[in-house]
Scaffold this motif. Structure first.
Motif, PDB file in Angstrom:
ATOM      1  N   GLN A 520       0.832  -1.209   0.000  1.00 63.61           N
ATOM      2  CA  GLN A 520       0.000   0.000   0.000  1.00 63.61           C
ATOM      3  C   GLN A 520       0.866   1.258   0.000  1.00 63.61           C
ATOM      4  O   GLN A 520       2.031   1.224   0.397  1.00 63.61           O
ATOM      5  CB  GLN A 520      -0.926  -0.006   1.218  1.00 63.61           C
ATOM      6  N   PHE A 574      -8.440   1.701   4.156  1.00 61.60           N
ATOM      7  CA  PHE A 574      -6.986   1.667   3.963  1.00 61.60           C
ATOM      8  C   PHE A 574      -6.328   0.745   4.989  1.00 61.60           C
ATOM      9  O   PHE A 574      -5.466  -0.069   4.655  1.00 61.60           O
ATOM     10  CB  PHE A 574      -6.418   3.084   4.056  1.00 61.60           C
ATOM     11  N   PRO A 580      -5.579   0.299  -1.860  1.00 65.27           N
ATOM     12  CA  PRO A 580      -4.117   0.270  -1.990  1.00 65.27           C
ATOM     13  C   PRO A 580      -3.421   1.631  -1.919  1.00 65.27           C
ATOM     14  O   PRO A 580      -2.266   1.717  -1.530  1.00 65.27           O
ATOM     15  CB  PRO A 580      -3.891  -0.371  -3.359  1.00 65.27           C
ATOM     16  N   ALA A 597       1.854  -0.677   4.501  1.00 71.57           N
ATOM     17  CA  ALA A 597       2.209   0.482   3.660  1.00 71.57           C
ATOM     18  C   ALA A 597       3.732   0.562   3.541  1.00 71.57           C
ATOM     19  O   ALA A 597       4.439   0.607   4.551  1.00 71.57           O
ATOM     20  CB  ALA A 597       1.650   1.761   4.266  1.00 71.57           C
TER      21      ALA A 597
END
Length: 732
Positions: A520, A574, A580, A597
């Motif tokens: 992400q 998220f 993403p 992330a």
């Protein structure tokens, strides 16, 4: 000279109101309002002797005057001093000025001289009639506001200087420790700085390196250290509940169920906090640690100690997103442990529905809510704690000064009560008890025994912006500081890359690759909507651009103007991994924790502060995947980046150490801006420089306790002279 003070029967004039706006109320305030710069009107310079770029005062006769309209309306006045002619150019002018500079009139003009094909010019010089004696001192130019012209301010300052009590407030033996400070007394120093003689170096006066400035810097630093030491000592006389973890209580249980091992730094800091909580004086501690150093678990363990002792804990964060991150973690860790005790973690924010809020308020008042997490809603008037033993404030510097002062009062009001021992039972050693049953051993006066005494909760402040040592010595001298200087294992180093705006396409390709690997991405923008002044891409435009470039992918948008429910929905998508890419403004700066992330893109990175860039970078590298932070920058009008922006981006590329980042940030911005709202927009250190004046700061730190112990009255007068009511801001 009209007094800046108000009178009972006479309203304030506009200049008097302006003086008040600047905080110039007392004569001493005016005396300490020192010039920003100086103008040399003590001599006339001949045009034939002046050089291009010099700021000079000339005297001569007006030989020509005209108003032209090419390229825009302007007044041109030719002035001849007998050696050469200069053209005075005015874009803003009035008929009275045209009359003042009529042809044949002799005038004096002062300004910067510029040469060129058209001859010598001065843009918007200061003009007055020729003749009369020249001043004997440099002309001061003071910091001012609208409605307060320099001539009025100069008269007010001189009146204040004449009326102010400038008697010594620092004993000779204390001053003698820095020998050169005794050469000038305060009155002589201030008189010189308000009206310096023309032979003195203007550069030394204006950059505060002239020896006379040392006396003022030393006195200012001493006032600050006295104020903070006084606050620390006053707190030692206050009483707080003695909080100790119970055997088999939630503190031990949490340590047993945590899914990770504490770092050595977390254990050390936890012990420091536990020692403070076990004392009868209120804790006043700053917990600082770099991004991802594990401050939340240390705060949770501190909260457990308060809960074990039968008291409540409140945790307050500046934004709802950050507060919610804390709440999610704390509920996960503590809810099962508290449930067994018939207690819970409460959630309190301004956006709650009335019914949910009422339920939470009742749980807080009854004591069922052992831990309360929320935003500034935690300190609103309708929130009534049964007995608050510990308050934890995250990123406290991001709350305004007024909010923090209100919080201090709220904490005092929310504390429980200590039951002091009745008369005849000695001095209370081991005899007093808390409502929680813990022993209390303060030295009590006889009249204090046998009654209840209000307590002040312990206070733990947390910051992910490490405080450089010189700053901690100065602005945080009344705090104990604990530092988490070790990152938990598993934190992935973040590679930082600087890329110019024209390589934006490469960044989008990198994002496509990250998504293909199941990772992400954050994309952070500085503005929500277009600004003509800054001409930056906005979050909405970037969101549309990425949505088009990455078809079939869910691209989220998050900014501060969105409704709270919408923000929560976007963050949930998220955090769960369903979304993403998240395009966001800086609302994700602190506290957001998404281990998957792995890429952070910061658009127009040159517009962000250094600590903000570091905080944003800290949102990635939280999982096992290799992580990167891309700083996209754009030079204005295709030119070069400014010196400050270059220094910030260079620091980000060279180090990921939060303490080194903080040190460089202090160098770049200076202490007032580094601390932000702590000083309510006005740095309390107006003259001293923490980087350059560390010797004077060390002297002030050593002198303050001796002054309070041996010269208490002089110390009081000294603090009042230099700080007045601003001393409250140091306590916020």
């Amino acid at each position: 000279m009209p007094s800046p003070a108000a009178t009972a029967d006479k309203p304030l004039s506009a200049p008097q109101k302006a003086l008040r706006k600047l905080g110039l109320v007392r004569p001493i305030d005016l005396a300490l309002h020192l010039p920003l710069r100086y103008e040399d009107e003590t001599r006339i310079v001949r045009l034939s002797d002046a050089r291009d770029g010099d700021t000079v005062q000339i005297e001569g006769e007006v030989t020509h005057q005209e108003v032209t309209f090419r390229p825009r309306r302007q007044l041109l006045v030719s002035l001849n001093d007998g050696t050469d002619t200069v053209v005075l150019r005015f874009f803003n002018f009035y008929p009275s000025q045209q009359k003042q500079m009529a042809v044949g009139t002799r005038i004096r003009a002062r300004g910067e001289l510029r040469g060129g094909f058209a001859g010598l010019t001065m843009m918007h010089p200061t003009v007055r009639a020729a003749g009369g004696a020249l001043p004997q001192a440099l002309t001061p130019v003071y910091p001012t506001v609208a409605q307060l012209p320099q001539p009025y301010l100069r008269k007010a300052v001189l009146a204040g200087l004449a009326q102010a009590d400038l008697s010594e407030t620092v004993p000779p033996e204390v001053l003698s420790e820095i020998g050169h400070l005794r050469l000038w007394d305060l009155r002589k120093s201030l008189s010189f700085l308000h009206q310096p003689t023309p032979d003195v170096s203007l550069a030394q006066l204006e950059d505060h390196s002239h020896p006379i400035w040392q006396r003022l810097k030393a006195e200012e630093l001493l006032a600050q250290q006295l104020s903070q030491l006084e606050a620390r000592r006053a707190r030692e006389h206050l009483r707080a509940p003695v909080l100790r973890a119970e055997r088999g209580g939630v503190h031990e249980q949490l340590l047993a169920v945590l899914p990770f091992q504490l770092t050595g730094a977390q254990r050390r800091v936890g012990e420091e906090i536990a020692r403070d909580l076990g004392r009868v004086q209120p804790m006043h501690r700053l917990l600082q640690g770099d991004v991802g150093s594990g401050k939340t678990v240390v705060a949770a363990l501190a909260a457990c100690i308060a809960i074990d002792a039968g008291w409540q804990c409140a945790l307050m964060a500046p934004t709802e997103i950050l507060a919610e991150q804390h709440f999610a973690k704390l509920v996960d860790w503590l809810a099962p442990l508290l449930q067994a005790r018939g207690q819970r973690v409460a959630w309190l924010t301004g956006s709650q529905k009335k019914k949910a809020r009422g339920e939470m308020l009742a749980a807080i008042a009854s004591g069922e809510a052992a831990l309360v997490v929320g935003t500034h809603a935690v300190i609103q008037e309708q929130v009534k704690f049964q007995k608050l033993g510990l308050a934890i404030i995250d990123e406290q510097h991001r709350f305004g000064v007024a909010q923090r002062l209100a919080l201090r009062q709220k904490l005092t009001d929310a504390g429980g009560a200590l039951l002091l021992p009745p008369a005849g039972e000695g001095r209370g050693e081991g005899k007093a008890s808390l409502a929680s049953g813990q022993p209390l051993t303060p030295a009590l006066s006889p009249e204090g025994r046998g009654r209840q005494m209000a307590t002040e909760p312990h206070l733990l402040m947390m910051s992910a912006t490490p405080i450089p040592r010189t700053l901690a010595m100065s602005y945080y001298a009344d705090l104990d500081v604990s530092t988490l200087d070790e990152l938990p294992p598993g934190r992935t180093p973040v590679v930082t890359k600087l890329l110019a705006e024209h390589r934006r396409g490469e960044v989008i390709e990198r994002i496509r690759g990250q998504i293909a690997e199941g990772r992400q991405v954050y994309w952070v923008c500085p503005l929500i909507e277009e600004s003509e002044a800054l001409d930056l891409r906005n979050a909405t435009e970037t969101h549309a651009e990425l949505s088009e470039a990455l078809p079939g992918q869910m691209i989220g948008l998050l900014h501060s103007r969105m409704p709270v429910a919408e923000k929560k929905a976007v963050m949930a998508l998220f955090t769960s991994g369903a979304m993403p890419v998240l395009v966001s403004t800086t609302v994700i700066e602190v506290g957001v924790d998404v281990p998957n992330a792995s890429l952070m893109v910061i658009e127009h990175a040159e517009r962000f502060g250094l600590s903000q860039l570091h905080q944003l970078r800290g949102r990635v590298g939280r999982g096992a995947a290799a992580s990167a932070c891309v700083l996209l920058y754009s030079a204005p009008d295709g030119g070069r980046l400014g010196e400050t922006a270059r220094a910030r981006l260079k620091a980000m590329a060279e180090t990921s150490d939060g303490f080194e980042i903080a040190r460089r940030d202090l160098e770049i911005r200076g202490p007032g801006e580094f601390l932000g709202a702590r000083q309510s927009g006005a740095a309390l250190l107006r003259f001293a420089d923490l980087a350059e004046d560390s010797t004077l700061l060390q002297w002030a730190r050593g002198a303050a306790p001796r002054m309070l112990d041996q010269h208490a009255e002089m110390a009081r007068r000294h603090v009042d002279r230099w700080l007045g009511t601003k001393s409250d801001y140091l306590k916020a």
